[in-house]
Motif scaffolding. Structure first.
Motif, PDB file in Angstrom:
ATOM      1  N   GLU A 289      -7.247 -16.410   1.138  1.00  8.60           N
ATOM      2  CA  GLU A 289      -7.898 -15.657   0.069  1.00  8.60           C
ATOM      3  C   GLU A 289      -8.322 -14.269   0.539  1.00  8.60           C
ATOM      4  O   GLU A 289      -8.130 -13.271  -0.151  1.00  8.60           O
ATOM      5  CB  GLU A 289      -9.122 -16.445  -0.404  1.00  8.60           C
ATOM      6  CG  GLU A 289      -9.352 -16.380  -1.892  1.00  8.60           C
ATOM      7  CD  GLU A 289     -10.510 -17.285  -2.270  1.00  8.60           C
ATOM      8  OE1 GLU A 289     -10.362 -18.515  -2.104  1.00  8.60           O
ATOM      9  OE2 GLU A 289     -11.548 -16.764  -2.707  1.00  8.60           O
ATOM     10  N   ALA A 290      -8.900 -14.229   1.744  1.00 13.87           N
ATOM     11  CA  ALA A 290      -9.329 -12.947   2.302  1.00 13.87           C
ATOM     12  C   ALA A 290      -8.120 -12.059   2.568  1.00 13.87           C
ATOM     13  O   ALA A 290      -8.161 -10.844   2.361  1.00 13.87           O
ATOM     14  CB  ALA A 290     -10.109 -13.181   3.598  1.00 13.87           C
ATOM     15  N   LYS A 291      -7.044 -12.692   3.024  1.00 14.93           N
ATOM     16  CA  LYS A 291      -5.837 -11.920   3.323  1.00 14.93           C
ATOM     17  C   LYS A 291      -5.260 -11.305   2.043  1.00 14.93           C
ATOM     18  O   LYS A 291      -4.867 -10.159   2.023  1.00 14.93           O
ATOM     19  CB  LYS A 291      -4.799 -12.836   3.995  1.00 14.93           C
ATOM     20  CG  LYS A 291      -3.696 -12.049   4.688  1.00 14.93           C
ATOM     21  CD  LYS A 291      -2.617 -12.936   5.259  1.00 14.93           C
ATOM     22  CE  LYS A 291      -2.982 -13.495   6.611  1.00 14.93           C
ATOM     23  NZ  LYS A 291      -1.854 -14.241   7.224  1.00 14.93           N
ATOM     24  N   ARG A 292      -5.263 -12.086   0.960  1.00 14.21           N
ATOM     25  CA  ARG A 292      -4.777 -11.560  -0.316  1.00 14.21           C
ATOM     26  C   ARG A 292      -5.595 -10.352  -0.745  1.00 14.21           C
ATOM     27  O   ARG A 292      -5.052  -9.327  -1.150  1.00 14.21           O
ATOM     28  CB  ARG A 292      -4.848 -12.642  -1.404  1.00 14.21           C
ATOM     29  CG  ARG A 292      -3.665 -13.601  -1.378  1.00 14.21           C
ATOM     30  CD  ARG A 292      -3.653 -14.491  -2.609  1.00 14.21           C
ATOM     31  NE  ARG A 292      -4.653 -15.531  -2.564  1.00 14.21           N
ATOM     32  CZ  ARG A 292      -4.466 -16.717  -1.995  1.00 14.21           C
ATOM     33  NH1 ARG A 292      -3.308 -17.008  -1.442  1.00 14.21           N
ATOM     34  NH2 ARG A 292      -5.423 -17.617  -1.970  1.00 14.21           N
ATOM     35  N   ARG A 293      -6.914 -10.487  -0.609  1.00 16.37           N
ATOM     36  CA  ARG A 293      -7.779  -9.375  -1.014  1.00 16.37           C
ATOM     37  C   ARG A 293      -7.492  -8.135  -0.158  1.00 16.37           C
ATOM     38  O   ARG A 293      -7.453  -7.020  -0.648  1.00 16.37           O
ATOM     39  CB  ARG A 293      -9.256  -9.778  -0.904  1.00 16.37           C
ATOM     40  CG  ARG A 293      -9.807 -10.285  -2.229  1.00 16.37           C
ATOM     41  CD  ARG A 293     -11.299 -10.568  -2.165  1.00 16.37           C
ATOM     42  NE  ARG A 293     -11.559 -11.931  -1.721  1.00 16.37           N
ATOM     43  CZ  ARG A 293     -12.221 -12.262  -0.619  1.00 16.37           C
ATOM     44  NH1 ARG A 293     -12.707 -11.336   0.176  1.00 16.37           N
ATOM     45  NH2 ARG A 293     -12.398 -13.518  -0.300  1.00 16.37           N
ATOM     46  N   ARG A 294      -7.282  -8.360   1.141  1.00 15.28           N
ATOM     47  CA  ARG A 294      -7.006  -7.243   2.036  1.00 15.28           C
ATOM     48  C   ARG A 294      -5.663  -6.584   1.697  1.00 15.28           C
ATOM     49  O   ARG A 294      -5.532  -5.365   1.731  1.00 15.28           O
ATOM     50  CB  ARG A 294      -7.016  -7.731   3.491  1.00 15.28           C
ATOM     51  CG  ARG A 294      -6.870  -6.604   4.514  1.00 15.28           C
ATOM     52  CD  ARG A 294      -7.187  -7.084   5.907  1.00 15.28           C
ATOM     53  NE  ARG A 294      -6.309  -8.172   6.348  1.00 15.28           N
ATOM     54  CZ  ARG A 294      -5.060  -8.001   6.765  1.00 15.28           C
ATOM     55  NH1 ARG A 294      -4.539  -6.807   6.807  1.00 15.28           N
ATOM     56  NH2 ARG A 294      -4.322  -9.036   7.150  1.00 15.28           N
ATOM     57  N   PHE A 295      -4.663  -7.392   1.357  1.00 15.60           N
ATOM     58  CA  PHE A 295      -3.347  -6.829   1.024  1.00 15.60           C
ATOM     59  C   PHE A 295      -3.452  -5.916  -0.198  1.00 15.60           C
ATOM     60  O   PHE A 295      -2.809  -4.880  -0.269  1.00 15.60           O
ATOM     61  CB  PHE A 295      -2.325  -7.951   0.765  1.00 15.60           C
ATOM     62  CG  PHE A 295      -1.639  -8.431   2.017  1.00 15.60           C
ATOM     63  CD1 PHE A 295      -2.314  -8.497   3.222  1.00 15.60           C
ATOM     64  CD2 PHE A 295      -0.299  -8.795   2.000  1.00 15.60           C
ATOM     65  CE1 PHE A 295      -1.687  -8.937   4.385  1.00 15.60           C
ATOM     66  CE2 PHE A 295       0.358  -9.226   3.148  1.00 15.60           C
ATOM     67  CZ  PHE A 295      -0.349  -9.303   4.340  1.00 15.60           C
ATOM     68  N   VAL A 296      -4.271  -6.335  -1.163  1.00 13.65           N
ATOM     69  CA  VAL A 296      -4.453  -5.516  -2.361  1.00 13.65           C
ATOM     70  C   VAL A 296      -5.181  -4.221  -2.005  1.00 13.65           C
ATOM     71  O   VAL A 296      -4.752  -3.121  -2.372  1.00 13.65           O
ATOM     72  CB  VAL A 296      -5.233  -6.300  -3.445  1.00 13.65           C
ATOM     73  CG1 VAL A 296      -5.639  -5.378  -4.591  1.00 13.65           C
ATOM     74  CG2 VAL A 296      -4.394  -7.469  -3.963  1.00 13.65           C
ATOM     75  N   ALA A 297      -6.261  -4.339  -1.238  1.00 12.71           N
ATOM     76  CA  ALA A 297      -7.086  -3.170  -0.927  1.00 12.71           C
ATOM     77  C   ALA A 297      -6.390  -2.227   0.054  1.00 12.71           C
ATOM     78  O   ALA A 297      -6.348  -1.018  -0.160  1.00 12.71           O
ATOM     79  CB  ALA A 297      -8.430  -3.623  -0.357  1.00 12.71           C
TER      80      ALA A 297
END
Ligand code: ADP
Ligand code: MG
Ligand code: ZN
Length: 459
Positions: A289-297
């Motif tokens: 989940e954190a990785k997904r958020r980081r990929f977006v940001a």
């Protein structure tokens, strides 16, 4: 009346350790039966178990990844029962003091995570049965969920997300076909609006996540139909048959085991020091989940791209390496998702090579269409984009001087179009651009050709 389902899952996960839970025997799938055994895992009397610290570490790591509270003190208990797969007549497990409590998978709560030893595996032949003890004593982690799920889709989402976290943390490969992840599903139904839970039925024998979804869908309908006929659901264990797609009774409550748990006298309690806990905490990887958020940001990707890329840790790692060397992370994502994902296992293109290809397209050296041709060649040969572009003579004509000559030729040869453009027909420029590209034998960089044309026509 409308009914809803209540679902809680018990998931058993074989941990990826070299040796077994309480002896030094190797854990390996597919070995000759009964070759990875010793007196401890065969359940001989008088032997002494020795705890595998790596298994405890991986259980704590799982707990940390799933947001559980880690018990600084836990202990081992004997769960007593007689069954051919457990000849010492008890399984070493954890009863009242599990290693982890609480935690979540997405929006669904976890009750507890404890560690135990796997049992042997029975095989039934035409006239005889056999028991393979290679599996006996494999470290087995049990993750019990809260009864928080309400549909087969919820259960599917829970298992998919759980698997993703455990694989990401290197805790287990979670291959259900190999029995590395096994799920028992508890399900009851109740009228919508009712607070009290109905009597639950436990379903066993699903061997895929979609199998769990199918079994639950069937069982929920069966229970609702029974209740509507005025029947009462009784607590029982049912077996799912994926071929016929039905559940059938395995055992009823009267035949439920009384496990007579008591503390295991041959093992010390597990005490987790602050230092060890801190060390394991440092090993917690970035969660999906954190990785997904980081990929977006960080890469400016749409949520969808982040979701697809992060779903497989090795794809995500590949993407990050390629994107690191690129000015166009979204284009890298497009190439990975549309061209690479389906054949990722056979991929030989290095991340930097993909970044180079994207850069060649962005610089106008080749067109996007030619990019596909280069990509295919790169995939087949492993050559760099620059080499392929040169070998195939693909490079676009992006030299302004050379293009200007071609533009002049096109203008001279098509006075009518020039006149049309000057009379206000803006579309005439497209025809002229086409002529420039034709004169260049298809190599002219269309954008640059268009710019030079516009300049000359307007000047
Ligand atoms: P048992 O002692 O029979 O194994 P537990 O209380 O340990 O029962 O629960 C086992 C699993 O069943 C848990 O995942 C829990 O969330 C789920 N569960 C408990 N009660 C119900 C219910 N009424 N309906 C559906 N699931 C339930
Ligand atoms: Mg249970
Ligand atoms: Zn052994």
């Amino acid at each position: 009346m409308e009914y809803e389902a209540v679902i809680g899952l018990e998931v058993h996960v074989q941990l990826k350790t070299h040796s077994k839970m309480f002896c030094g025997c190797a854990t390996a799938f597919g070995a000759e039966p009964n070759t990875l055994v010793c007196p401890v895992c065969l359940g001989y009397p008088g032997v002494l178990p020795v705890m595998n610290a790596e298994a405890v570490r991986k259980t704590i790591l799982s707990g940390l990844m799933l947001g559980c509270e880690i018990a600084r003190f836990s202990k081992w208990d004997r769960k007593n029962y007689f069954y051919p797969d457990m000849p010492k007549n008890y399984q070493i497990s954890q009863y009242d003091l599990p290693l982890c409590k609480g935690g979540r998978v997405g929006k669904f709560g976890i009750t507890r995570i404890h560690l135990e030893e796997d049992v042997a595996k029975s095989f039934h032949f035409a006239e005889t049965s056999g028991v393979d003890f290679n599996r006996a004593g494999t470290p087995l982690m049990e993750i019990v969920s809260e009864p928080d799920m309400r549909s087969p889709e919820d259960a599917f989402a829970y298992l998919t997300a759980l698997k993703e976290v455990l694989i990401g943390g290197g805790v287990s490969d979670c291959d259900m076909e190999k029995g590395q992840l096994r799920c028992d599903a508890n399900v009851s139904v109740r009228p919508v609006g009712e607070k009290k839970f109905g009597e639950k039925v436990e379903i066993k024998n699903m061997n895929s996540i979609s199998g769990v979804r199918r079994a639950l869908a069937y069982e929920i309908q069966r229970q609702i139909a029974a209740v509507k006929r005025g029947e009462t659901i009784v607590q029982e264990t049912r077996r799912w048959d994926d071929d016929t797609s039905v559940t059938s009774v395995m055992r009823t409550k009267e035949h439920a085991h009384d496990y007579r748990y008591f503390p295991e006298p041959d093992l010390m309690p597990v005490e987790v020091s602050a230092a060890w806990l801190a060390e394991i905490r440092r090993a917690v990887p970035e969660l999906p989940e954190a990785k997904r958020r980081r990929f977006v940001a960080h890469y400016g990707l749409p949520e969808y791209d982040a979701e697809v890329l992060v779903a497989d840790a090795s794809v995500a790692a590949y993407y990050e390496q390629a994107a690191a060397g690129s000015k166009n992370p979204k284009a890298i994502s497009n190439w990975v998702m549309t061209e690479l994902l389906a054949k990722f296992a056979e991929n030989t293109i290095a991340p930097a090579q993909l970044a180079e290809l994207v850069a060649a397209i962005d610089a106008g050296q080749i067109s996007g269409k030619q990019g596909k041709e280069v990509f295919a060649e790169m995939f087949a040969t492993g050559k760099n984009a620059a080499v392929i572009i040169q070998e195939k003579g693909l490079a676009q004509l992006s030299d302004a001087g050379a293009l200007e000559g071609l533009v002049d030729q096109a203008l001279a040869a098509n006075p009518k179009s020039v006149a049309d453009f000057k009379a206000g027909n803006a579309a005439a420029i497209n025809f002229l651009k086409g002529q420039v590209i034709k004169l260049s034998k298809g190599k002219a960089n269309p954008q640059l050709a268009g710019e030079i044309l516009a300049r000359k026509l307007q000047g």
